[in-house]
Write an enzyme that holds these catalytic residues in place. Structure first.
Site, PDB file in Angstrom:
ATOM      1  N   SER A  16       0.696  -1.315   0.131  1.00 19.99           N
ATOM      2  CA  SER A  16      -0.009   0.006   0.176  1.00 19.99           C
ATOM      3  C   SER A  16       0.824   1.293  -0.104  1.00 19.99           C
ATOM      4  CB  SER A  16      -0.957  -0.037   1.286  1.00 19.99           C
ATOM      5  OG  SER A  16      -1.632   1.452   1.258  1.00 19.99           O
ATOM      6  N   HIS A  49      -0.536  -1.540  -4.199  1.00 21.47           N
ATOM      7  CA  HIS A  49      -2.033  -1.159  -3.747  1.00 21.47           C
ATOM      8  C   HIS A  49      -2.233   0.379  -3.708  1.00 21.47           C
ATOM      9  CE1 HIS A  49      -5.895  -2.345  -1.546  1.00 21.47           C
ATOM     10  NE2 HIS A  49      -5.562  -1.203  -0.747  1.00 21.47           N
ATOM     11  N   ASP A  85      -4.727   3.226  -2.927  1.00 21.60           N
ATOM     12  CA  ASP A  85      -5.784   3.563  -2.235  1.00 21.60           C
ATOM     13  C   ASP A  85      -6.524   4.905  -2.638  1.00 21.60           C
ATOM     14  OD1 ASP A  85      -6.233   1.472   0.032  1.00 21.60           O
ATOM     15  OD2 ASP A  85      -4.257   1.853   0.287  1.00 21.60           O
ATOM     16  N   MET A 117      -9.024   7.695  -1.996  1.00 27.68           N
ATOM     17  CA  MET A 117     -10.056   8.092  -0.914  1.00 27.68           C
ATOM     18  C   MET A 117     -10.621   9.554  -1.385  1.00 27.68           C
ATOM     19  SD  MET A 117      -7.883   7.492   2.579  1.00 27.68           S
ATOM     20  CE  MET A 117      -7.169   5.678   2.890  1.00 27.68           C
ATOM     21  N   HIS A 148      -7.976   0.375  -5.076  1.00 27.73           N
ATOM     22  CA  HIS A 148      -9.003   0.279  -3.830  1.00 27.73           C
ATOM     23  C   HIS A 148      -9.681   1.460  -4.014  1.00 27.73           C
ATOM     24  CE1 HIS A 148      -9.709  -0.315   0.936  1.00 27.73           C
ATOM     25  NE2 HIS A 148     -10.692  -0.257  -0.119  1.00 27.73           N
ATOM     26  N   MET A 207     -12.035   3.826  -2.182  1.00 29.02           N
ATOM     27  CA  MET A 207     -12.817   4.340  -1.153  1.00 29.02           C
ATOM     28  C   MET A 207     -13.557   5.599  -1.471  1.00 29.02           C
ATOM     29  SD  MET A 207     -10.147   3.035   1.705  1.00 29.02           S
ATOM     30  CE  MET A 207      -8.802   3.188   0.387  1.00 29.02           C
ATOM     31  N   MET A 236     -12.051  -5.992   4.745  1.00 33.56           N
ATOM     32  CA  MET A 236     -11.102  -4.836   5.224  1.00 33.56           C
ATOM     33  C   MET A 236     -11.003  -5.406   6.802  1.00 33.56           C
ATOM     34  SD  MET A 236     -10.251  -2.490   3.456  1.00 33.56           S
ATOM     35  CE  MET A 236      -9.748  -1.402   4.567  1.00 33.56           C
ATOM     36  N   GLY A 239      -9.898   4.181   5.445  1.00 32.87           N
ATOM     37  CA  GLY A 239      -9.614   5.581   5.984  1.00 32.87           C
ATOM     38  C   GLY A 239      -8.320   5.945   6.388  1.00 32.87           C
ATOM     39  N   ASP A 253      -6.712  -6.409   4.219  1.00 35.74           N
ATOM     40  CA  ASP A 253      -6.123  -4.702   4.128  1.00 35.74           C
ATOM     41  C   ASP A 253      -6.408  -4.296   5.528  1.00 35.74           C
ATOM     42  OD1 ASP A 253      -5.430  -2.414   3.426  1.00 35.74           O
ATOM     43  OD2 ASP A 253      -7.003  -2.204   1.775  1.00 35.74           O
ATOM     44  N   GLY A 254      -5.203  -3.818   6.003  1.00 36.48           N
ATOM     45  CA  GLY A 254      -5.289  -3.235   7.407  1.00 36.48           C
ATOM     46  C   GLY A 254      -4.648  -3.885   8.465  1.00 36.48           C
TER      47      GLY A 254
HETATM   48  C1  DX5 Z   1      -6.954   1.574   4.700  1.00 30.39           C
HETATM   49  C2  DX5 Z   1      -6.156   1.436   3.327  1.00 30.39           C
HETATM   50  C3  DX5 Z   1      -5.024   0.529   3.695  1.00 30.39           C
HETATM   51  C4  DX5 Z   1      -3.765   0.849   4.201  1.00 30.39           C
HETATM   52  C5  DX5 Z   1      -3.148  -0.062   5.036  1.00 30.39           C
HETATM   53  O1  DX5 Z   1      -8.059   2.501   4.393  1.00 30.39           O
HETATM   54  O2  DX5 Z   1      -7.174   0.747   2.555  1.00 30.39           O
HETATM   55  O3  DX5 Z   1      -4.776   0.057   2.328  1.00 30.39           O
HETATM   56  O4  DX5 Z   1      -3.066   1.699   3.790  1.00 30.39           O
HETATM   57  O5  DX5 Z   1      -2.135   0.308   5.761  1.00 30.39           O
HETATM   58  P1  DX5 Z   1      -1.428  -0.665   6.998  1.00 30.39           P
HETATM   59  O6  DX5 Z   1      -0.961  -1.839   6.165  1.00 30.39           O
HETATM   60  O7  DX5 Z   1      -0.328   0.256   7.479  1.00 30.39           O
HETATM   61  O8  DX5 Z   1      -2.517  -0.827   7.968  1.00 30.39           O
HETATM   62 ZN    ZN Z   2      -6.463  -0.013   0.834  1.00 26.37          ZN
END
Ligand code: DX5
Ligand code: ZN
Length: 219
Positions: free
Chosen positions: A8, A33, A35, A37, A66, A68, A137, A142, A176-177
């Site tokens: 990520s 990955h 992200d 947002m 991804h 969001m 998730m 976020g 993820d997370g």
């Molecule tokens: C959170 C994201 C993740 C995040 C994961 O909303 O979707 O992809 O970057 O980060 P880590 O691995 O640090 O939990």
């Molecule tokens: Zn993600």
């Protein structure tokens, strides 16, 4: 199933994107990955399709996007054209899920559906035939760097069992997370095979060693 890792970018040095991606590639990471947002579906605003396009030009790695965002409908064409290999939409977003998943595949990309920690896993079952992957998730979407939510492990187990019963042996299950060497063991045992990691990979002193550990087969 072979275990894959997806780095990520949220946790990397964003001013050095191309360098960070090549470091991940050299360390044996499988996917990137990305992200997205929108400041509505989640608080923060990150980056969109123009940045993905620049990333695409800098690497041949598999790009896992991804989304969001409140409504992904009009974003699919933009991210597909920008060079995504896979696009994940959220079951909680406001769109016609089946139509958007079909649109992703129609554009020659892999399609995936994500669920937040409190969304029942049964929500994705009617759409499994339209999905190459389901993202479970393991934190509230976020922010990077949050703690893994253990209650999500049962959802992974139930999903793997359902997919097997339906004959969907190739379905990827992504988490993820909060994934680190310890939580990776739990999710792999439960049936996840694509591990997203931001903090654990990018803050590692030895990214290759950490990536190898994450990718080790479930015991
Ligand atoms: C959170 C994201 C993740 C995040 C994961 O909303 O979707 O992809 O970057 O980060 P880590 O691995 O640090 O939990
Ligand atoms: Zn993600």
């Amino acid at each position: 199933m072979t275990i894959k890792t997806s780095a990520s970018l949220l946790a990397c040095n964003l001013a050095q994107l191309a360098l960070e991606i090549s470091k991940a590639k050299k360390s044996g990471v499988d996917w990137v990955h990305f992200d997205v947002m929108d400041g509505v579906f989640v608080d923060q605003i990150t980056y969109g399709s123009p940045v993905l396009k620049a990333v695409r030009a800098s690497t041949d790695m598999f790009l896992d996007v991804h989304l969001m965002v409140e409504d992904p409908t009009d974003q699919i064409a933009l991210f597909a054209d920008a060079g995504a290999d896979m696009i994940t939409i959220h079951a909680e977003s406001f769109c016609t899920l089946a139509e958007v998943l079909k649109d992703i595949r129609k554009r020659g990309k892999k399609a995936a559906l994500a669920v937040k920690p409190l969304t029942p896993i049964e929500t994705v079952y009617p759409y499994l035939h339209l999905c190459d992957m389901v993202l479970v998730m393991t934190v509230e979407p976020g922010y990077g760097g949050q703690a893994f939510i253990p209650a999500t492990v049962d959802k992974i187990m139930a999903l793997r069992k359902t997919a097997d019963n339906l004959g969907l042996k190739e379905l990827d299950i992504q988490v993820d997370g909060g994934i680190d060497e310890k939580t990776a063991k739990l999710v792999k045992k439960a049936g996840a095979n694509v591990l997203v990691s931001g903090t654990t990979l990018f803050k590692a002193e030895n990214m290759r060693a950490v990536n190898d550990e994450l990718k080790k087969a479930a015991d």
